[in-house]
Design an enzyme around this catalytic site. Sequence first.
Site: not given
Length: 223
Positions: A119, A173, A204
């Site tokens: 991320s 996600d 995610h």
Amino acid sequence: MSDSILSFVEVNPSQPHSAVVIWLHGLGDSGNGFAPIVPELKMPESLPVRFVFPHAPVRPITVNNNMEMRAWYDITSMDFNHRADRVGVEESAKQVEQLIDTEIANGTPAERIVLAGFSQGGVIALHLGTRINKKIAGIMALSTYMCEPETLTSEASNVNKETPILVAHGQQDNVVPVFMGNAAFKVLEENGYPVTWQDYPMQHSVCLEEINHISAWLQARFS
């Protein structure tokens, strides 16, 4: 802020290491978040790898009502094209480069270091890995995106043009939509990098299939 040395969690093999993975966490997490993944990677004993999981600095995050949390940069807008604060990205990239320099000074050549991130951490890994003037072993970008992709062509260092890059993402996600990861992959591909795309039926996060794939990819980089 960029002059301070990042603290980190380290996971060392039982014998002297021959390679290093520097792995950057996501927003609001810490270096402790990904450290438990190391045993799950089941790296062979014949390939002793040191894992370094730095803690991002604590800073206020604009989109979270200025709540302070660990973050590699501020997020001032949910607009996909302007999500990453460039100044913060560059500050964090400098700090991570200091960690790389420390590992080199301690005896691990740059060519035996992989830069990985999830991320927000993946944004830094992609930004630094393509611009650093040291040849590294690989770049791993998980569930992430690229800061100002339009600047890559003019800012990229030629040193890592042949460096393998793994871009992986969850199909469901809802934090960083899969199209953002795929857009980063395409920009890298258009710029001539040897980049691999992988997606998984997950949100995610990280799944077992991805962990197995990461392990195989790391072993190929370090073999």
